[in-house]
Scaffold this motif. Sequence first.
Motif, PDB file in Angstrom:
ATOM      1  N   GLN A  96       0.786  -1.230   0.000  1.00 30.01           N
ATOM      2  CA  GLN A  96       0.000   0.000   0.000  1.00 30.01           C
ATOM      3  C   GLN A  96       0.824   1.290   0.000  1.00 30.01           C
ATOM      4  O   GLN A  96       0.277   2.379  -0.069  1.00 30.01           O
ATOM      5  CB  GLN A  96      -0.933   0.016   1.222  1.00 30.01           C
ATOM      6  N   GLY A  97       2.128   1.190   0.170  1.00 29.89           N
ATOM      7  CA  GLY A  97       2.905   2.433   0.219  1.00 29.89           C
ATOM      8  C   GLY A  97       4.361   2.183   0.489  1.00 29.89           C
ATOM      9  O   GLY A  97       4.869   1.077   0.260  1.00 29.89           O
ATOM     10  N   GLU A  98       5.028   3.221   0.984  1.00 23.66           N
ATOM     11  CA  GLU A  98       6.471   3.126   1.204  1.00 23.66           C
ATOM     12  C   GLU A  98       6.839   3.858   2.489  1.00 23.66           C
ATOM     13  O   GLU A  98       6.230   4.885   2.809  1.00 23.66           O
ATOM     14  CB  GLU A  98       7.183   3.771   0.003  1.00 23.66           C
ATOM     15  N   TYR A  99       7.811   3.325   3.205  1.00 24.82           N
ATOM     16  CA  TYR A  99       8.271   3.946   4.454  1.00 24.82           C
ATOM     17  C   TYR A  99       9.779   4.097   4.384  1.00 24.82           C
ATOM     18  O   TYR A  99      10.464   3.277   3.775  1.00 24.82           O
ATOM     19  CB  TYR A  99       7.926   3.069   5.659  1.00 24.82           C
ATOM     20  N   THR A 100      10.268   5.141   5.056  1.00 24.60           N
ATOM     21  CA  THR A 100      11.705   5.287   5.246  1.00 24.60           C
ATOM     22  C   THR A 100      11.919   5.308   6.753  1.00 24.60           C
ATOM     23  O   THR A 100      11.129   5.934   7.474  1.00 24.60           O
ATOM     24  CB  THR A 100      12.209   6.617   4.644  1.00 24.60           C
ATOM     25  N   ALA A 101      12.954   4.611   7.215  1.00 23.63           N
ATOM     26  CA  ALA A 101      13.118   4.487   8.669  1.00 23.63           C
ATOM     27  C   ALA A 101      14.575   4.524   9.067  1.00 23.63           C
ATOM     28  O   ALA A 101      15.439   4.045   8.329  1.00 23.63           O
ATOM     29  CB  ALA A 101      12.500   3.165   9.134  1.00 23.63           C
ATOM     30  N   LYS A 102      14.806   5.111  10.255  1.00 22.28           N
ATOM     31  CA  LYS A 102      16.180   5.103  10.790  1.00 22.28           C
ATOM     32  C   LYS A 102      16.566   3.704  11.220  1.00 22.28           C
ATOM     33  O   LYS A 102      17.708   3.297  11.069  1.00 22.28           O
ATOM     34  CB  LYS A 102      16.253   6.023  12.021  1.00 22.28           C
ATOM     35  N   THR A 103      15.597   2.989  11.801  1.00 20.08           N
ATOM     36  CA  THR A 103      15.881   1.612  12.242  1.00 20.08           C
ATOM     37  C   THR A 103      14.725   0.701  11.833  1.00 20.08           C
ATOM     38  O   THR A 103      13.588   1.150  11.677  1.00 20.08           O
ATOM     39  CB  THR A 103      16.058   1.516  13.774  1.00 20.08           C
ATOM     40  N   VAL A 104      15.049  -0.571  11.680  1.00 21.38           N
ATOM     41  CA  VAL A 104      14.035  -1.576  11.321  1.00 21.38           C
ATOM     42  C   VAL A 104      14.178  -2.751  12.285  1.00 21.38           C
ATOM     43  O   VAL A 104      15.302  -3.170  12.597  1.00 21.38           O
ATOM     44  CB  VAL A 104      14.251  -2.079   9.866  1.00 21.38           C
ATOM     45  N   VAL A 105      13.040  -3.236  12.773  1.00 25.72           N
ATOM     46  CA  VAL A 105      13.041  -4.493  13.534  1.00 25.72           C
ATOM     47  C   VAL A 105      12.305  -5.528  12.686  1.00 25.72           C
ATOM     48  O   VAL A 105      11.150  -5.328  12.315  1.00 25.72           O
ATOM     49  CB  VAL A 105      12.343  -4.339  14.905  1.00 25.72           C
ATOM     50  N   ILE A 106      13.006  -6.614  12.368  1.00 27.25           N
ATOM     51  CA  ILE A 106      12.386  -7.683  11.567  1.00 27.25           C
ATOM     52  C   ILE A 106      11.874  -8.766  12.510  1.00 27.25           C
ATOM     53  O   ILE A 106      12.628  -9.296  13.335  1.00 27.25           O
ATOM     54  CB  ILE A 106      13.398  -8.296  10.586  1.00 27.25           C
ATOM     55  N   SER A 107      10.576  -9.067  12.396  1.00 28.24           N
ATOM     56  CA  SER A 107       9.986 -10.121  13.251  1.00 28.24           C
ATOM     57  C   SER A 107       8.918 -10.842  12.437  1.00 28.24           C
ATOM     58  O   SER A 107       7.760 -10.914  12.835  1.00 28.24           O
ATOM     59  CB  SER A 107       9.417  -9.506  14.523  1.00 28.24           C
ATOM     60  N   THR A 108       9.352 -11.362  11.278  1.00 27.45           N
ATOM     61  CA  THR A 108       8.402 -11.987  10.348  1.00 27.45           C
ATOM     62  C   THR A 108       8.158 -13.470  10.644  1.00 27.45           C
ATOM     63  O   THR A 108       7.414 -14.127   9.918  1.00 27.45           O
ATOM     64  CB  THR A 108       8.892 -11.830   8.890  1.00 27.45           C
ATOM     65  N   GLY A 109       8.766 -14.001  11.715  1.00 29.81           N
ATOM     66  CA  GLY A 109       8.442 -15.362  12.148  1.00 29.81           C
ATOM     67  C   GLY A 109       8.901 -16.442  11.186  1.00 29.81           C
ATOM     68  O   GLY A 109       9.715 -16.225  10.282  1.00 29.81           O
TER      69      GLY A 109
END
Length: 306
Positions: A96-109
């Motif tokens: 649905q869109g796009e994000y820009t982030a200083k940090t990312v936490v991946i928790s996709t299981g």
Amino acid sequence: MEQVVIIGGGPAGYTAALYAARANLSPVVLTGSTIGGQLSLTSEIENFPGFPESLGGMDLMDRMRQQAERFGAVMKYEEVTSVDFDPGAHRIRTDQGEYTAKTVVISTGSSPRLLDVPGEDTFFGRGVSTCATCDGAFYRDRKVAVVGGGDSAMEEGLFLTRFASQVWIIHRRHELRASRIMQERALEHPKITFLWGSVVDEVLGEAAGVTGVRVRELETDRVDDLDAEGLFIAIGHTPNTALFEGKLDVDEQGYILTDRRQHTSVPGVFAGGDVQDHVYRQAVTAAGTGCAAAMEAEKYIAENGG
Ligand SMILES: Cc1cc2nc3c(=O)[nH]c(=O)nc-3n(C[C@H](O)[C@H](O)[C@H](O)COP(=O)(O)OP(=O)(O)OC[C@H]3O[C@@H](n4cnc5c(N)ncnc54)[C@H](O)[C@@H]3O)c2cc1C
């Protein structure tokens, strides 16, 4: 630019969201299609600390979501389609869109591998399970079957002998992949019977749950119905890391490699939960590493000019 984007809405993602929100980082959680994660697929949780009466998986996950939202976490029911990690401005694209982030936490299981036989879907969570630690205690003095031939199948089978009156281990080959010590323990156990060179053809049941498992011997095509009330599928898990292929370091099975403080190989990208854990795979351990990942993200932002 977001401070923290969390990919995944299971126990690890929601706990990361709670900690990041309480650190005033207004985290955005991209939940994907399984809102609440794997626990939302199960009816009863007896081993999450703080709930002595046990509670429904969906109920537990709703409470975690509400707790994170109370402190300002923003839930977005979007599926991540691609990522580009660039320390300082990570880009995350969704359906649905796009994000820009200083940090990312991946928790996709991770996703348990399944058999794809009739009855498996219908009785999943009602007799068909992928976790003996989670569901074994429901089978006191009952008969159960396990599918698989590796260490986890032996572990599941041995664990189930504490409760069940009889455990069949169904394996498609005539030798096990499991380590020698695990093989010996399982082969010698009086409650365990091995069905070699055999596969599950169907899970049988009625409204209340599983009543039997139809097993076929591959060489002879002989079919038998076991009167098992539980079927534990232990043929492995696949970490949900296809998105991150070539973008950060993973092990030979595809699990994200993290150090002891949940840092991945990319600065500013952290991981928690089953996506980086093929050993414990529990809600409480996922929540624990999700918490650590968020605390490390907070520290990273503070140290890199938040
Ligand atoms: C039937 C069953 C019963 C269980 N019972 C218990 C139990 O009683 N006790 C216990 O402790 N554990 C239990 N477990 C294990 C427990 O559910 C897991 O260990 C735990 O859910 C792992 O949490 P997680 O946050 O790492 O990942 P998950 O819960 O798997 O959540 C992963 C999240 O990532 C999201 N996601 C994936 N890909 C994308 C993408 N591309 N974009 C956005 N989001 C994405 C998913 O939608 C989901 O929200 C059970 C598991 C199953 C399957």
